[in-house]
Write an enzyme that holds these catalytic residues in place. Structure first.
Site, short mmCIF file in Angstrom:
data_model
loop_
_atom_site.label_atom_id
_atom_site.label_comp_id
_atom_site.label_asym_id
_atom_site.label_seq_id
_atom_site.Cartn_x
_atom_site.Cartn_y
_atom_site.Cartn_z
N ARG A 79 1.01 -1.17 0.01
CA ARG A 79 -0.06 0.08 0.06
C ARG A 79 0.69 1.21 0.14
NH1 ARG A 79 0.70 -2.30 4.76
NH2 ARG A 79 1.24 -0.92 6.62
N ASN A 141 -1.41 5.38 14.87
CA ASN A 141 -1.88 4.84 16.25
C ASN A 141 -2.13 6.18 17.19
OD1 ASN A 141 0.54 5.95 18.31
ND2 ASN A 141 1.60 5.20 16.27
N CYS A 182 -10.77 20.12 18.89
CA CYS A 182 -9.47 19.39 18.34
C CYS A 182 -9.92 18.23 18.27
CB CYS A 182 -8.42 19.96 19.28
SG CYS A 182 -8.60 19.08 20.79
N CYS A 201 -2.70 -0.99 11.67
CA CYS A 201 -2.49 -1.76 10.59
C CYS A 201 -1.68 -2.96 10.86
CB CYS A 201 -1.75 -0.64 9.43
SG CYS A 201 -2.99 0.65 8.87
N CYS A 258 -12.83 20.24 27.14
CA CYS A 258 -11.41 19.67 26.69
C CYS A 258 -10.03 20.21 27.20
CB CYS A 258 -11.48 20.08 25.15
SG CYS A 258 -9.97 19.32 24.30
N CYS A 261 -7.85 21.90 24.25
CA CYS A 261 -8.08 23.14 23.51
C CYS A 261 -9.07 24.29 24.20
CB CYS A 261 -8.70 22.74 22.06
SG CYS A 261 -10.08 22.12 21.86
ZN ZN Z 1 -10.27 19.85 22.20
#
Ligand code: ZN
Length: 263
Positions: A79, A141, A182, A201, A258, A261
């Site tokens: 790939r 990941n 975010c 993967c 959050c 952010c």
């Molecule tokens: Zn955020």
């Protein structure tokens, strides 16, 4: 983003190479010049990074910098479209950058063999010479995605994040300077306590077409953002299901709690 006026014209060679693109409705010389002026940092030169960078470089992206600490293995060739059997054992970042400059000698491609972290981000992103116009997350990941997201928010650099696994993919374009949310707002809690984040993967497999499709969608969003200064995915998450041949768009909002952010 560098203003197109700073690079005044396209050369005859560029006009010839990008002729079909400049002809497009909604894509003109200014868009092509904006793309030429742009600097993109891609983290990950694998299944997503290969098709995304190849399309952007063919389209005329001025500067691309690939960061990856991995070497090419036989199982990547299914790939990772910039690599050949003779490349096995070579560093992905350098091999991909070399191939990209062969594909389009009118652009600049650079590779760095390193793992991006919060500690080395300022240096690796070459912040001393100004912010990159866009970060592309082409990793596989959750832990690395989380680090890239923190860097995007800390330095207020837009982040175009793609993922691909098995026959499924996701795409989002975060603009931390707009406070629209975010990566953590969308995936943080989900990944913290589920097994989803453990899938990669390497342990779950991926169909060759999944990374090609998601890398192309990522390039499509990047071209609109860099060339047309338009985010086609503001507060939207694109989800691709290759087994059903279906694409869905889901809305999201900034999580006001959050930890990354929210102010
Ligand atoms: Zn955020």
């Amino acid at each position: 983003m560098t203003h197109p006026a700073e690079i005044e014209v396209l050369t005859d060679e560029e006009l010839l190479r990008y002729a079909r693109q400049v002809l497009l409705d909604g894509w003109d010389l200014d868009a092509q010049l904006r793309l030429k002026s742009a600097r993109v940092v891609m983290i990950g030169a694998g299944g997503l990074g290969c098709p995304a960078s190849e399309t952007l470089v063919r389209a005329g992206l001025g500067q691309v910098h690939l960061i990856d600490d991995d070497v090419i293995e036989a199982s990547n060739l299914q790939r990772q479209t910039l690599f050949l059997p003779d490349d096995i054992g070579k560093p992905k970042a350098l091999t991909a950058a070399h191939m990209l400059e062969q594909i389009n000698p009118l652009i600049s491609a650079r590779g760095t063999v390193a793992r991006l972290s919060q500690d080395n981000a300022y240096e690796l992103l070459d912040m001393a010479s100004g912010k990159p116009d866009l970060l592309l997350d082409c990793t596989d990941n959750f832990a690395t995605r989380d680090v890239i997201n923190r860097i995007s928010v800390r330095y207020q650099i837009p982040l175009l994040s793609a993922s691909a696994i098995a026959m499924q993919g996701q795409l989002a374009l975060f603009e931390p300077q707009l406070n629209t949310g975010c990566y953590y707002c969308v995936f943080g809690a989900l990944n913290a306590d589920t097994e989803f984040d453990e899938r990669t993967c390497a342990n779950s497999g991926v169909l060759a077409s999944t990374t090609a499709i998601m890398g192309s969608l990522q390039a499509n969003a990047a071209l609109q953002y860099l060339g047309l200064t338009k985010n086609p995915l503001t507060n939207k998450l694109l989800i691709w299901d290759g087994s059903l041949m279906q694409q869905r768009i889901m809305g999201y909002r900034q999580d006001k709690q959050c930890p990354i952010c929210a102010i």
